[in-house]
Design a protein around this motif. Structure first.
Motif, mmCIF file in Angstrom:
data_model
loop_
_atom_site.group_PDB
_atom_site.id
_atom_site.type_symbol
_atom_site.label_atom_id
_atom_site.label_comp_id
_atom_site.label_asym_id
_atom_site.label_seq_id
_atom_site.Cartn_x
_atom_site.Cartn_y
_atom_site.Cartn_z
ATOM 1 N N LYS A 28 0.994 -0.818 -0.377
ATOM 2 C CA LYS A 28 0.056 -0.112 0.146
ATOM 3 C C LYS A 28 1.066 1.378 0.502
ATOM 4 O O LYS A 28 1.858 1.238 0.904
ATOM 5 C CB LYS A 28 -0.805 -0.270 0.953
ATOM 6 C CG LYS A 28 -2.020 -1.339 0.367
ATOM 7 C CD LYS A 28 -3.003 -1.008 2.558
ATOM 8 C CE LYS A 28 -4.512 -2.796 2.344
ATOM 9 N NZ LYS A 28 -5.039 -1.991 3.329
ATOM 10 N N GLY A 29 0.912 2.039 -0.620
ATOM 11 C CA GLY A 29 1.381 3.268 -1.014
ATOM 12 C C GLY A 29 2.456 3.039 -2.053
ATOM 13 O O GLY A 29 2.753 4.491 -2.419
ATOM 14 N N ASN A 42 -3.436 -6.096 -4.873
ATOM 15 C CA ASN A 42 -2.634 -5.376 -4.969
ATOM 16 C C ASN A 42 -1.068 -6.383 -5.881
ATOM 17 O O ASN A 42 -0.309 -6.451 -5.409
ATOM 18 C CB ASN A 42 -1.363 -4.619 -4.139
ATOM 19 C CG ASN A 42 -2.739 -3.538 -3.867
ATOM 20 O OD1 ASN A 42 -3.330 -2.584 -4.452
ATOM 21 N ND2 ASN A 42 -2.292 -3.214 -2.852
ATOM 22 N N ASP A 47 -13.730 8.837 -3.869
ATOM 23 C CA ASP A 47 -14.819 7.978 -3.029
ATOM 24 C C ASP A 47 -15.896 7.692 -3.416
ATOM 25 O O ASP A 47 -15.993 7.614 -4.550
ATOM 26 C CB ASP A 47 -14.691 8.843 -1.239
ATOM 27 C CG ASP A 47 -15.071 10.036 -1.937
ATOM 28 O OD1 ASP A 47 -15.957 10.187 -2.220
ATOM 29 O OD2 ASP A 47 -14.532 11.140 -0.726
ATOM 30 N N ASN A 100 -4.491 11.259 -8.715
ATOM 31 C CA ASN A 100 -4.866 10.353 -7.909
ATOM 32 C C ASN A 100 -4.975 11.193 -6.634
ATOM 33 O O ASN A 100 -4.067 12.147 -6.961
ATOM 34 C CB ASN A 100 -3.642 9.465 -7.914
ATOM 35 C CG ASN A 100 -3.173 7.971 -8.894
ATOM 36 O OD1 ASN A 100 -4.035 6.861 -9.070
ATOM 37 N ND2 ASN A 100 -2.402 8.986 -9.822
ATOM 38 N N TYR A 130 -6.188 11.733 -2.529
ATOM 39 C CA TYR A 130 -6.589 10.915 -1.660
ATOM 40 C C TYR A 130 -6.492 12.160 -0.419
ATOM 41 O O TYR A 130 -5.893 12.407 0.079
ATOM 42 C CB TYR A 130 -5.566 10.110 -1.088
ATOM 43 C CG TYR A 130 -4.787 9.611 -2.006
ATOM 44 C CD1 TYR A 130 -5.813 7.851 -2.724
ATOM 45 C CD2 TYR A 130 -3.753 8.770 -3.429
ATOM 46 C CE1 TYR A 130 -5.915 7.187 -3.544
ATOM 47 C CE2 TYR A 130 -3.945 8.537 -3.923
ATOM 48 C CZ TYR A 130 -4.890 7.786 -3.704
ATOM 49 O OH TYR A 130 -4.464 6.452 -5.061
ATOM 50 N N ARG A 133 -0.165 5.164 -10.922
ATOM 51 C CA ARG A 133 -1.498 4.549 -9.811
ATOM 52 C C ARG A 133 -1.034 4.313 -8.745
ATOM 53 O O ARG A 133 0.174 3.803 -8.941
ATOM 54 C CB ARG A 133 -1.988 3.083 -10.543
ATOM 55 C CG ARG A 133 -3.197 3.650 -11.737
ATOM 56 C CD ARG A 133 -3.912 5.184 -12.180
ATOM 57 N NE ARG A 133 -4.564 4.465 -13.489
ATOM 58 C CZ ARG A 133 -5.329 6.302 -13.453
ATOM 59 N NH1 ARG A 133 -5.302 6.848 -12.582
ATOM 60 N NH2 ARG A 133 -6.238 6.069 -14.996
ATOM 61 N N LYS A 134 -2.138 4.670 -7.866
ATOM 62 C CA LYS A 134 -1.450 3.916 -6.136
ATOM 63 C C LYS A 134 -1.600 2.620 -5.710
ATOM 64 O O LYS A 134 -2.978 2.762 -5.509
ATOM 65 C CB LYS A 134 -1.457 5.345 -5.869
ATOM 66 C CG LYS A 134 -0.824 4.885 -3.842
ATOM 67 C CD LYS A 134 -1.018 6.031 -2.775
ATOM 68 C CE LYS A 134 -0.897 5.784 -1.852
ATOM 69 N NZ LYS A 134 -1.492 7.251 -0.955
ATOM 70 N N ILE A 161 -3.987 1.012 -2.867
ATOM 71 C CA ILE A 161 -4.240 1.497 -1.622
ATOM 72 C C ILE A 161 -4.464 -0.189 -1.159
ATOM 73 O O ILE A 161 -4.653 -1.154 -1.394
ATOM 74 C CB ILE A 161 -5.381 2.251 -1.816
ATOM 75 C CG1 ILE A 161 -6.195 1.380 -3.200
ATOM 76 C CG2 ILE A 161 -4.633 3.440 -2.480
ATOM 77 C CD1 ILE A 161 -8.016 2.244 -3.477
#
Length: 297
Positions: free
Chosen positions: A26-27, A84, A214, A252, A254, A294-295, A297
C-alpha cells in the motif's frame, strides 16, 4: 538429503508467495510506458533518485501469444487489483492484459483497439474503454477466465475511462465529452451485459482520465483542466489543485492528507515525470514514454 531438498523446495515456495504478497505494498506506485511496467517506492524516491523495486517488460511474459508483442508496445494504463497482487494493463497499440506480479505471467489477454482504460467488475469480469480507432470508440466487457471473448459492447467515442463504484453498483465511463453510468444486467448468467443509466455532458473536450476519490466523488481530467464530479448532486466543479492544468493524463487524489499524484503530457502525449503533492516531489523515469501512474491502496 531428501529432507534437505524438500525443505529447500518449501522455502522456495514460501519465498515466492511472500514476494507476491509484499512487492506491491500500500502506498507504492505503479507506472507504465512503452512496453514496461514499474513498481516504485515513493518514500525512498526523490528528485534525484527513483527507487524501482519491480520491473516488467512485455518480452518477459509467459503464456502470451507472440502476436500480442507488437500490440503491447505502448502501455497506457496499469491498475493494481486483487489485493495488489495483479495489474490490469491497457496498451493503445491494441491489447488488454492481466499481469501477475509474483510470476510476471500474463493471466488474461484480449485484442482491444486503442484501449485506454480498464477496471475490475464483480464476478471476475473486466470492462475496457477503447479510444479513436476504426474498430474502437467503444466499451467492451470480458470475463477474465475467457481470453479474447467479448461478452458485450457499446459505443463510446474516444473512450478513456472506466471505473466501478461499488456504493451505487454503477460503472462510470468517460468519453470525449461525456460521462456515463451503466448498471450490470444478467450478471449471474453466462451472458451478462451493461445498461446505460445516465449521461452528462462535460464542459470541456477530450476526456483523459477518470479517478474514483471515494463513493461520492470522481476526478475527470480533460484537455484544459481537471474537474470534480459529485455523484449525489450530479454536478461538475473545478478541482482546485489542478484547475486550468492542461493534458493531465492520470490523476490520483487522497483527501485524507490532501495527497496528489499525477502525470501530464510534456512531450506530445507522454512525460518522464511523476508529480506528487504532499509530499512535494518529482519522480523521474528517464528515457521512458510514461503515460499513467497509479497508487496501490
Amino acid at each position: 538429503m531428501k529432507r534437505i531438498c524438500i525443505l529447500l523446495i518449501l522455502l522456495f515456495i514460501a519465498f515466492n508467495n511472500s514476494f507476491g504478497q509484499q512487492v506491491l505494498k500500500k502506498g507504492f506506485l505503479v507506472a507504465c510506458g512503452d512496453d514496461k511496467l514499474f513498481i516504485i517506492d515513493p518514500n525512498k524516491s526523490n528528485n534525484n533518485h527513483t527507487e524501482i523495486i519491480w520491473k516488467w517488460v512485455v518480452s518477459e511474459a509467459k503464456s502470451l501469444p507472440a502476436e500480442y508483442i507488437p500490440l503491447l508496445k505502448s502501455l497506457d494504463e496499469c491498475k493494481p487489483v486483487m489485493g495488489n497482487k495483479k495489474i490490469l494493463v491497457n496498451s493503445s497499440s491494441g491489447a488488454t492484459i492481466l499481469v501477475d506480479i509474483a510470476s510476471k505471467d500474463v493471466e488474461f489477454y484480449a485484442k482491444t483497439p486503442m484501449s485506454h482504460s480498464v477496471d475490475l467488475l464483480p464476478k471476475n469480469r473486466i470492462v475496457v474503454a477503447n479510444s479513436t480507432h476504426p474498430k474502437g470508440n467503444s466499451i467492451e466487457l470480458y470475463d477474465l477466465n475467457k481470453n479474447e471473448k467479448v461478452l458485450f459492447t457499446d459505443s463510446l467515442y474516444s473512450g478513456h475511462g472506466v471505473v466501478w463504484n461499488p456504493k451505487d453498483n454503477l460503472l462510470y465511463v468517460l468519453g470525449y465529452q461525456l460521462l456515463k453510468t451503466y448498471s450490470l444486467i444478467n450478471w449471474d448468467t453466462e451472458n451478462p451485459s451493461l445498461k446505460l443509466e445516465s449521461s452528462w455532458r462535460i464542459s470541456d473536450k477530450s476526456g483523459h482520465d477518470l479517478f474514483r476519490i471515494d463513493a461520492d466523488n470522481f476526478l475527470i481530467s480533460t484537455h484544459n483542466s481537471v474537474f470534480l464530479f459529485n455523484t449525489s448532486i450530479k454536478s461538475f466543479t473545478d478541482f482546485t489543485l489542478l484547475k486550468g492544468k492542461k493534458d493531465v493524463k492520470s490523476v490520483n487524489y487522497y483527501p485524507k492528507n490532501n495527497s496528489l499524484i499525477y502525470t501530464i503530457a510534456e512531450e506530445s502525449w507522454w512525460t518522464e515525470n511523476i508529480y506528487m503533492v504532499n509530499p512535494n516531489k518529482t519522480i523521474k523515469l528517464p528515457n521512458l514514454k510514461l503515460y499513467k501512474v497509479r497508487k496501490a491502496i
